[in-house]
Design a protein around this motif. Sequence first.
Motif, PDB file in Angstrom:
ATOM      1  N   GLU A 181     -17.325  -0.564  24.974  1.00 52.45           N
ATOM      2  CA  GLU A 181     -16.768   0.133  23.819  1.00 52.45           C
ATOM      3  C   GLU A 181     -15.655  -0.694  23.184  1.00 52.45           C
ATOM      4  O   GLU A 181     -15.544  -0.775  21.957  1.00 52.45           O
ATOM      5  N   HIS A 182     -14.836  -1.338  24.035  1.00 57.10           N
ATOM      6  CA  HIS A 182     -13.763  -2.184  23.526  1.00 57.10           C
ATOM      7  C   HIS A 182     -14.333  -3.360  22.731  1.00 57.10           C
ATOM      8  O   HIS A 182     -13.820  -3.705  21.647  1.00 57.10           O
ATOM      9  N   LEU A 183     -15.394  -3.999  23.257  1.00 59.11           N
ATOM     10  CA  LEU A 183     -16.030  -5.109  22.552  1.00 59.11           C
ATOM     11  C   LEU A 183     -16.571  -4.654  21.201  1.00 59.11           C
ATOM     12  O   LEU A 183     -16.388  -5.335  20.179  1.00 59.11           O
ATOM     13  N   VAL A 188     -16.032  -4.522  15.370  1.00 59.45           N
ATOM     14  CA  VAL A 188     -16.060  -3.721  14.149  1.00 59.45           C
ATOM     15  C   VAL A 188     -14.764  -3.905  13.360  1.00 59.45           C
ATOM     16  O   VAL A 188     -14.785  -4.029  12.128  1.00 59.45           O
ATOM     17  N   GLY A 189     -13.640  -3.923  14.062  1.00 58.58           N
ATOM     18  CA  GLY A 189     -12.361  -4.103  13.384  1.00 58.58           C
ATOM     19  C   GLY A 189     -12.298  -5.433  12.646  1.00 58.58           C
ATOM     20  O   GLY A 189     -11.873  -5.491  11.485  1.00 58.58           O
ATOM     21  N   TYR A 235     -18.947   1.624   8.936  1.00 57.38           N
ATOM     22  CA  TYR A 235     -18.020   0.938   9.844  1.00 57.38           C
ATOM     23  C   TYR A 235     -16.603   1.485   9.727  1.00 57.38           C
ATOM     24  O   TYR A 235     -15.822   1.372  10.681  1.00 57.38           O
ATOM     25  N   ALA A 236     -16.260   2.076   8.599  1.00 55.74           N
ATOM     26  CA  ALA A 236     -14.962   2.745   8.486  1.00 55.74           C
ATOM     27  C   ALA A 236     -14.898   3.921   9.458  1.00 55.74           C
ATOM     28  O   ALA A 236     -13.871   4.166  10.106  1.00 55.74           O
ATOM     29  N   VAL A 237     -16.019   4.662   9.582  1.00 52.06           N
ATOM     30  CA  VAL A 237     -16.086   5.779  10.528  1.00 52.06           C
ATOM     31  C   VAL A 237     -15.965   5.267  11.954  1.00 52.06           C
ATOM     32  O   VAL A 237     -15.223   5.817  12.783  1.00 52.06           O
ATOM     33  N   VAL A 238     -16.705   4.180  12.272  1.00 54.15           N
ATOM     34  CA  VAL A 238     -16.647   3.620  13.630  1.00 54.15           C
ATOM     35  C   VAL A 238     -15.242   3.134  13.938  1.00 54.15           C
ATOM     36  O   VAL A 238     -14.707   3.358  15.039  1.00 54.15           O
ATOM     37  N   LEU A 239     -14.615   2.474  12.966  1.00 59.95           N
ATOM     38  CA  LEU A 239     -13.280   1.914  13.175  1.00 59.95           C
ATOM     39  C   LEU A 239     -12.260   2.989  13.502  1.00 59.95           C
ATOM     40  O   LEU A 239     -11.320   2.765  14.275  1.00 59.95           O
ATOM     41  N   SER A 246     -14.622  12.964  18.672  1.00 62.03           N
ATOM     42  CA  SER A 246     -16.021  13.350  18.473  1.00 62.03           C
ATOM     43  C   SER A 246     -16.894  12.169  18.082  1.00 62.03           C
ATOM     44  O   SER A 246     -18.123  12.243  18.172  1.00 62.03           O
ATOM     45  N   PHE A 247     -16.264  11.058  17.636  1.00 63.06           N
ATOM     46  CA  PHE A 247     -17.036   9.882  17.239  1.00 63.06           C
ATOM     47  C   PHE A 247     -16.875   8.729  18.223  1.00 63.06           C
ATOM     48  O   PHE A 247     -17.295   7.613  17.929  1.00 63.06           O
ATOM     49  N   ARG A 248     -16.311   8.983  19.377  1.00 61.60           N
ATOM     50  CA  ARG A 248     -16.159   7.928  20.369  1.00 61.60           C
ATOM     51  C   ARG A 248     -17.410   7.807  21.209  1.00 61.60           C
ATOM     52  O   ARG A 248     -18.267   8.677  21.235  1.00 61.60           O
ATOM     53  N   GLY A 249     -17.496   6.706  21.950  1.00 57.01           N
ATOM     54  CA  GLY A 249     -18.583   6.526  22.901  1.00 57.01           C
ATOM     55  C   GLY A 249     -19.934   6.340  22.244  1.00 57.01           C
ATOM     56  O   GLY A 249     -20.143   5.464  21.417  1.00 57.01           O
TER      57      GLY A 249
END
Length: 277
Positions: A181-183, A188-189, A235-239, A246-249
């Motif tokens: 997840e960190h990678l 994404v950032g 990608y804004a949502v992922v970031l 609710s959007f993690r993982g």
Amino acid sequence: MHNVSNGQIALLVATIACFAVATICSLLRLRRDHEGLRVVGKVVAYLGLLSSVGVLIWHSAERGTWIPLGDNFDTLVCLGVLLAGFVLYMQVFRPLRGLEGFLLPIVILLMTAAVVFGRTQPHDYVNTTWSWVHRIAAYGGAVAFAIACAGGLMFLWVSRRLKSARIAGPGPRMGSLERLEHLTLLSVGLGFGLLTIGAITGLARIAETPGDTRLGDQWYLNPKVLLALCVWVVYAVVLHSPINPSFRGRRAAVLSVVGFALMVGTVVAVQFVPSGR
């Protein structure tokens, strides 16, 4: 138009074959971690990287310039080299088993696209600061999003194995969910920042030539622009997933894959959709 010789195409095909063998070895190791597979995969991956660099040097020598991203062939091979280099760097300094099996297929696609589109120029590039910044940011963002896609796919794979209680099987572990997840979020950032820079400089290029843009007068309705906007939103949502549980993982991983699919769609649009006048 820069000519791509048959010799360069042949060497690039050999490069694709090396990366294909490395991918197969990596995928086989997910079932059975064999030392012979690891050695063969590592050797052919390095051979692929060296031969792809050789292709770039050969092509640059014939173009008469060492400035990259001058045509489709050079651009796509450059992206493939960057991705392959990232994989080998990770496996040397921060080993993450299975990464080759998820990233090298993207490298193979880039190299194959170089063979297919390699005899054409993408644009008559304008030699301005805005143009160079736009190109570097756009291509760098694509590389970062490819890495995020690979991290997302690996996250989904590991999560599935954990849920099915098969992690004690013969296959090697592919890293923790936290690390994957960190990678993904780190990539994404970086990609989001580069994509934003590319969008801003792209708008600046349009403003620089009002009424004479390659995208037409209604450039904001062009499929390329709309797809790029969709990529930016996804990608804004992922970031921002770390501040929205609710959007993690799993959801962030899925969105990173969807975003890269949209990015691929944007590249296809650049190749096949008319650019206006």
